[in-house]
Design a protein around this motif. Structure first.
Motif, PDB file in Angstrom:
ATOM      1  N   TYR A 223      44.746 -26.627 -26.256  1.00  0.00           N
ATOM      2  CA  TYR A 223      43.544 -25.972 -26.791  1.00  0.00           C
ATOM      3  C   TYR A 223      42.679 -25.401 -25.674  1.00  0.00           C
ATOM      4  O   TYR A 223      42.152 -24.289 -25.786  1.00  0.00           O
ATOM      5  N   LYS A 224      42.539 -26.143 -24.598  1.00  0.00           N
ATOM      6  CA  LYS A 224      41.680 -25.705 -23.488  1.00  0.00           C
ATOM      7  C   LYS A 224      42.117 -24.362 -22.937  1.00  0.00           C
ATOM      8  O   LYS A 224      41.278 -23.491 -22.639  1.00  0.00           O
ATOM      9  N   GLY A 226      44.245 -22.146 -24.444  1.00  0.00           N
ATOM     10  CA  GLY A 226      44.619 -21.147 -25.435  1.00  0.00           C
ATOM     11  C   GLY A 226      46.106 -20.929 -25.575  1.00  0.00           C
ATOM     12  O   GLY A 226      46.572 -19.794 -25.713  1.00  0.00           O
ATOM     13  N   THR A 228      49.591 -20.493 -27.254  1.00  0.00           N
ATOM     14  CA  THR A 228      49.949 -19.908 -28.547  1.00  0.00           C
ATOM     15  C   THR A 228      50.661 -20.921 -29.437  1.00  0.00           C
ATOM     16  O   THR A 228      50.314 -21.086 -30.609  1.00  0.00           O
ATOM     17  N   GLN A 244      43.666 -26.683 -35.957  1.00  0.00           N
ATOM     18  CA  GLN A 244      42.504 -26.103 -35.288  1.00  0.00           C
ATOM     19  C   GLN A 244      41.622 -27.205 -34.727  1.00  0.00           C
ATOM     20  O   GLN A 244      41.409 -28.235 -35.366  1.00  0.00           O
ATOM     21  N   ASN A 246      37.834 -27.249 -32.438  1.00  0.00           N
ATOM     22  CA  ASN A 246      36.742 -26.541 -31.754  1.00  0.00           C
ATOM     23  C   ASN A 246      36.926 -25.030 -31.784  1.00  0.00           C
ATOM     24  O   ASN A 246      36.706 -24.331 -30.792  1.00  0.00           O
ATOM     25  N   LYS A 248      39.639 -23.294 -31.968  1.00  0.00           N
ATOM     26  CA  LYS A 248      40.888 -22.789 -31.415  1.00  0.00           C
ATOM     27  C   LYS A 248      42.067 -23.331 -32.215  1.00  0.00           C
ATOM     28  O   LYS A 248      42.030 -24.462 -32.698  1.00  0.00           O
ATOM     29  N   THR A 249      43.107 -22.515 -32.325  1.00  0.00           N
ATOM     30  CA  THR A 249      44.279 -22.871 -33.120  1.00  0.00           C
ATOM     31  C   THR A 249      45.512 -22.960 -32.234  1.00  0.00           C
ATOM     32  O   THR A 249      45.732 -22.112 -31.366  1.00  0.00           O
ATOM     33  N   VAL A 250      46.327 -23.990 -32.453  1.00  0.00           N
ATOM     34  CA  VAL A 250      47.637 -24.099 -31.826  1.00  0.00           C
ATOM     35  C   VAL A 250      48.657 -24.330 -32.933  1.00  0.00           C
ATOM     36  O   VAL A 250      48.419 -25.105 -33.864  1.00  0.00           O
ATOM     37  N   ARG A 319      46.913 -13.780 -27.415  1.00  0.00           N
ATOM     38  CA  ARG A 319      45.764 -14.574 -26.986  1.00  0.00           C
ATOM     39  C   ARG A 319      44.582 -13.640 -26.694  1.00  0.00           C
ATOM     40  O   ARG A 319      44.742 -12.529 -26.223  1.00  0.00           O
ATOM     41  N   LYS A 320      43.419 -14.140 -26.958  1.00  0.00           N
ATOM     42  CA  LYS A 320      42.199 -13.359 -26.698  1.00  0.00           C
ATOM     43  C   LYS A 320      41.650 -13.695 -25.319  1.00  0.00           C
ATOM     44  O   LYS A 320      41.819 -14.804 -24.827  1.00  0.00           O
TER      45      LYS A 320
END
Length: 320
Positions: A223-224, A226, A228, A244, A246, A248-250, A319-320
């Motif tokens: 998560y830290k 990002g 995918t 998900q 915080n 963020k999604t994994v 990824r953003k």
């Protein structure tokens, strides 16, 4: 330890195939230690992997551990390399590169011999216990894949105990060195799609369930930084878990149906509520594997069974 092995590949299979990066993933495919040395599931999966590769011109294959049941190999001359790998995955289309990690059954034997076999086979690419890959996406962008050894990180399991958790690393320094390396790889990646691939799952609803060690130390990194998706095996079925934290999604994909199929859902209540998106374990359908296709705009992951039936497709975005 190699600090970083970076392999940059372009697809060169013809103009019709230059629009995407395509590859397969399979786990727990390791045959049998006695005659006939393979299972009907492994034979069917090999045939369908070859057919998918012929049709879609996939570039490479990820092998997610338990490459040789039940106790790995003894040395680089072990006949299992021929009986379980070369004689089963003998199709011309599957002469493309294979990138491997070790599973718990491999660690019952000699993983260094599997690494050494890379010098015997042009397609067998196992440069070290853990390493990094990087592939260019036709049309622009990059996919990074961090290949990890979850047994060195967390320890091995007892095959005689159902659902046994890893017992802790046999060498704390080796484990800590790999944890530091993983953190560095994830932190430094600028890839459009960042994958981590290992044997033990982070999340799973099946026989072995979530891996406590990976929940504690790997999941926060995913998560830290990002990540995918995390690709694994160990449980002998196909699963997609989308979680998900915080904001963020994994995505977690279990692809462990390359040799056996197990319908256990013993740990269905041990993953976060509502995160299970797909689960498959139909033994009559002869196992399964994953087909992944990446363009600059998205990545699609499709589970395919041993009869070449597409079972489930999911789309992931850069990824953003």
């Amino acid at each position: 330890m190699v600090d970083r092995l970076v392999i940059i590949l372009f697809l060169l299979h013809g103009a019709s195939c230059l629009d995407s990066l395509r590859f397969l993933a399979v786990g727990d495919w390791g045959g049998l230690p006695t005659f006939p040395y393979e299972t009907p599931v492994e034979l069917a999966v090999a045939k369908q992997m070859a057919d998918v590769t012929n049709t879609y011109h996939t570039s490479f294959n990820l092998a997610l551990g338990d490459n040789f049941y039940f106790d790995g190999v003894k040395d680089v001359d072990d006949k299992r390399f021929k009986e379980t790998f070369e004689h089963v995955f003998h199709y011309e289309s599957l002469m493309n590169p294979w990138y491997l990690v070790a599973g718990n059954h491999d660690h019952n034997g000699n993983v260094s011999a599997q690494i050494a076999y890379s010098n015997r086979s042009e397609r067998w690419n196992f440069p070290d216990y853990y390493y990094a890959l990087s592939f260019k996406i036709p049309g622009g962008g990059v996919v990074d894949i961090v290949m990890i050894d979850t047994v060195l990180l967390c320890g091995n399991t007892d095959d005689d105990v159902v659902g046994d958790q890893p017992h802790g690393p046999s060498n704390a320094k080796v484990s800590d060195d790999q944890w530091s390396w993983i953190d560095l790889q994830l932190q430094s990646s600028k890839a459009d799609f960042l994958l981590v691939a290992g044997h033990f799952p982070v999340y799973s609803i099946a026989e072995h369930g979530p891996t406590d060690c990976l929940i504690d130390r790997l999941k926060p990194m995913l998560y830290k930084y990002g990540v995918t998706a995390y690709l694994s095996g160990h449980d002998h079925n196909l699963q997609h878990i989308n979680s998900q934290e915080n904001g963020k999604t994994v995505d977690y994909f279990v692809t462990g149906a390359g040799n056996f199929v197990d319908a256990s859902e013993a740990h269905k209540s041990d993953i976060p509520s509502g995160t299970l998106k797909y689960h498959w374990a139909e033994i009559k359908e002869l196992g399964g594997f994953s087909y992944l296709e990446v363009t600059p705009n998205n990545m699609t992951m499709t589970f395919v069974n041993g009869r070449r039936t597409p079972l489930y497709t999911y789309t992931l975005f850069p990824r953003k």
